[in-house]
Design a protein around this motif. Structure first.
Motif, PDB file in Angstrom:
ATOM      1  N   ARG A 123      85.733   7.783  16.604  1.00  0.00           N
ATOM      2  CA  ARG A 123      85.137   8.839  15.800  1.00  0.00           C
ATOM      3  C   ARG A 123      85.024   8.466  14.322  1.00  0.00           C
ATOM      4  O   ARG A 123      84.600   9.288  13.494  1.00  0.00           O
ATOM      5  CB  ARG A 123      85.957  10.128  15.940  1.00  0.00           C
ATOM      6  CG  ARG A 123      85.861  10.754  17.323  1.00  0.00           C
ATOM      7  CD  ARG A 123      86.741  11.985  17.431  1.00  0.00           C
ATOM      8  NE  ARG A 123      86.570  12.631  18.723  1.00  0.00           N
ATOM      9  CZ  ARG A 123      85.670  13.565  18.982  1.00  0.00           C
ATOM     10  NH1 ARG A 123      84.829  13.944  18.024  1.00  0.00           N
ATOM     11  NH2 ARG A 123      85.581  14.114  20.169  1.00  0.00           N
ATOM     12  N   GLY A 124      85.432   7.264  13.988  1.00  0.00           N
ATOM     13  CA  GLY A 124      85.338   6.824  12.608  1.00  0.00           C
ATOM     14  C   GLY A 124      86.431   7.364  11.706  1.00  0.00           C
ATOM     15  O   GLY A 124      86.318   7.286  10.475  1.00  0.00           O
ATOM     16  N   LEU A 125      87.507   7.905  12.308  1.00  0.00           N
ATOM     17  CA  LEU A 125      88.609   8.446  11.523  1.00  0.00           C
ATOM     18  C   LEU A 125      89.656   7.389  11.200  1.00  0.00           C
ATOM     19  O   LEU A 125      90.566   7.638  10.400  1.00  0.00           O
ATOM     20  CB  LEU A 125      89.279   9.604  12.284  1.00  0.00           C
ATOM     21  CG  LEU A 125      88.363  10.797  12.583  1.00  0.00           C
ATOM     22  CD1 LEU A 125      89.068  11.799  13.472  1.00  0.00           C
ATOM     23  CD2 LEU A 125      87.916  11.455  11.281  1.00  0.00           C
ATOM     24  N   ALA A 126      89.556   6.233  11.828  1.00  0.00           N
ATOM     25  CA  ALA A 126      90.473   5.123  11.566  1.00  0.00           C
ATOM     26  C   ALA A 126      89.692   3.825  11.696  1.00  0.00           C
ATOM     27  O   ALA A 126      88.731   3.737  12.469  1.00  0.00           O
ATOM     28  CB  ALA A 126      91.651   5.139  12.545  1.00  0.00           C
ATOM     29  N   THR A 127      90.107   2.829  10.934  1.00  0.00           N
ATOM     30  CA  THR A 127      89.378   1.555  10.930  1.00  0.00           C
ATOM     31  C   THR A 127      89.815   0.627  12.040  1.00  0.00           C
ATOM     32  O   THR A 127      89.081  -0.298  12.402  1.00  0.00           O
ATOM     33  CB  THR A 127      89.579   0.849   9.581  1.00  0.00           C
ATOM     34  OG1 THR A 127      90.984   0.791   9.285  1.00  0.00           O
ATOM     35  CG2 THR A 127      88.878   1.604   8.467  1.00  0.00           C
ATOM     36  N   ASP A 128      91.019   0.834  12.587  1.00  0.00           N
ATOM     37  CA  ASP A 128      91.509  -0.025  13.665  1.00  0.00           C
ATOM     38  C   ASP A 128      92.563   0.743  14.450  1.00  0.00           C
ATOM     39  O   ASP A 128      93.089   1.746  13.961  1.00  0.00           O
ATOM     40  CB  ASP A 128      92.096  -1.334  13.105  1.00  0.00           C
ATOM     41  CG  ASP A 128      93.382  -1.088  12.348  1.00  0.00           C
ATOM     42  OD1 ASP A 128      94.449  -1.422  12.878  1.00  0.00           O
ATOM     43  OD2 ASP A 128      93.325  -0.556  11.209  1.00  0.00           O
ATOM     44  N   PRO A 129      92.893   0.297  15.679  1.00  0.00           N
ATOM     45  CA  PRO A 129      93.839   1.053  16.514  1.00  0.00           C
ATOM     46  C   PRO A 129      95.229   1.189  15.926  1.00  0.00           C
ATOM     47  O   PRO A 129      95.969   2.109  16.290  1.00  0.00           O
ATOM     48  CB  PRO A 129      93.875   0.237  17.820  1.00  0.00           C
ATOM     49  CG  PRO A 129      92.591  -0.514  17.838  1.00  0.00           C
ATOM     50  CD  PRO A 129      92.290  -0.835  16.414  1.00  0.00           C
ATOM     51  N   LEU A 131      96.051   6.732  23.113  1.00  0.00           N
ATOM     52  CA  LEU A 131      94.733   7.323  23.302  1.00  0.00           C
ATOM     53  C   LEU A 131      94.229   7.967  22.013  1.00  0.00           C
ATOM     54  O   LEU A 131      93.038   7.898  21.693  1.00  0.00           O
ATOM     55  CB  LEU A 131      94.785   8.367  24.424  1.00  0.00           C
ATOM     56  CG  LEU A 131      94.965   7.827  25.845  1.00  0.00           C
ATOM     57  CD1 LEU A 131      95.182   8.975  26.824  1.00  0.00           C
ATOM     58  CD2 LEU A 131      93.766   6.985  26.262  1.00  0.00           C
ATOM     59  N   ALA A 132      95.144   8.595  21.270  1.00  0.00           N
ATOM     60  CA  ALA A 132      94.749   9.230  20.008  1.00  0.00           C
ATOM     61  C   ALA A 132      94.249   8.194  19.019  1.00  0.00           C
ATOM     62  O   ALA A 132      93.253   8.423  18.318  1.00  0.00           O
ATOM     63  CB  ALA A 132      95.935   9.996  19.421  1.00  0.00           C
ATOM     64  N   SER A 133      94.919   7.059  18.935  1.00  0.00           N
ATOM     65  CA  SER A 133      94.486   6.019  17.992  1.00  0.00           C
ATOM     66  C   SER A 133      93.112   5.481  18.367  1.00  0.00           C
ATOM     67  O   SER A 133      92.261   5.248  17.503  1.00  0.00           O
ATOM     68  CB  SER A 133      95.511   4.885  17.936  1.00  0.00           C
ATOM     69  OG  SER A 133      95.466   4.068  19.101  1.00  0.00           O
TER      70      SER A 133
END
Length: 212
Positions: free
Chosen positions: A74-80, A66-68
């Protein structure tokens, strides 16, 4: 001479390999393999395995998953699977906190020593991955695939399962290399850490009960 667009467009075989790699990356994701290993250990060692399996799956795989997803939204990571190393610090911190809560919960509920040791080693593995991530982008796909390749066959009474485990590890590792998400060093480090954790768990427990 082919045009620039033609040179940039992958051929049919390359496109097919990438589709296969994407499928394998999803099917053999760390969240799935971690859940498999934890449920498997609980099933083999705890008569009331479903309770410990649920707690393990929620804290060691569900909340990190869920965090990923939240980080991607939120745009904090580019992919899961968070392929950029600098984006992983936050995720590893959240996952470590969740795993600490999970390990603590497994110490409080009635369950087997194998399940509790799985939780403790899971926390140690996550902490090690976080430390390595300060310098290198270790492959968590390779880590969890190697872990599963050690733990799952150990509970099955037939040598063919060791071959299956190696094939699963090879498929997960190949998928990350094919998608250019990791280097060979990332794969090697992840594989060594995962296999070492699996071997340590078996050594501590003196092996696992086998299911014929």
């Amino acid at each position: 001479m082919p045009s620039a667009a033609a040179r940039l467009t992958p051929g049919p075989r390359r496109a097919a390999r990438r589709r296969a790699a994407h499928l394998l990356s999803e099917a053999l994701s760390p969240f799935i393999l971690v859940t498999l290993v934890l449920v498997w250990v609980a099933l083999l060692t705890d008569p009331r395995w479903w309770w410990a399996a649920l707690l393990s799956a929620v804290f060691f795989a569900g909340i990190p998953w869920l965090a990923s997803r939240a980080m991607v939204r939120r745009g904090l990571a580019t992919d899961p699977f968070i392929r950029h190393r600098r984006q992983r610090h936050l995720f590893y911190g959240i996952a470590l906190a969740s795993m600490l809560l999970g390990a603590a919960s497994l110490l409080l509920v009635p369950t087997s020593e194998a399940v509790r040791w799985s939780g403790v080693l899971g926390v140690g593995t996550q902490l090690t991955a976080l430390i390595i991530n300060t310098r290198l982008k270790i492959s968590i796909h390779a880590l969890t695939a190697a872990l599963a390749a050690v733990i799952v066959p150990a509970g099955l009474d037939h040598p063919v399962w060791w071959v299956v485990g190696m094939l699963v590890w090879a498929a997960a590792s190949w998928s990350r290399l094919e998608l250019r998400r990791h280097t060979g060093l990332d794969i090697v480090l992840g594989s060594l850490l995962g296999a070492s954790v699996g071997a340590a768990l078996l050594a501590i427990l003196g092996g696992l009960p086998t299911m014929g």
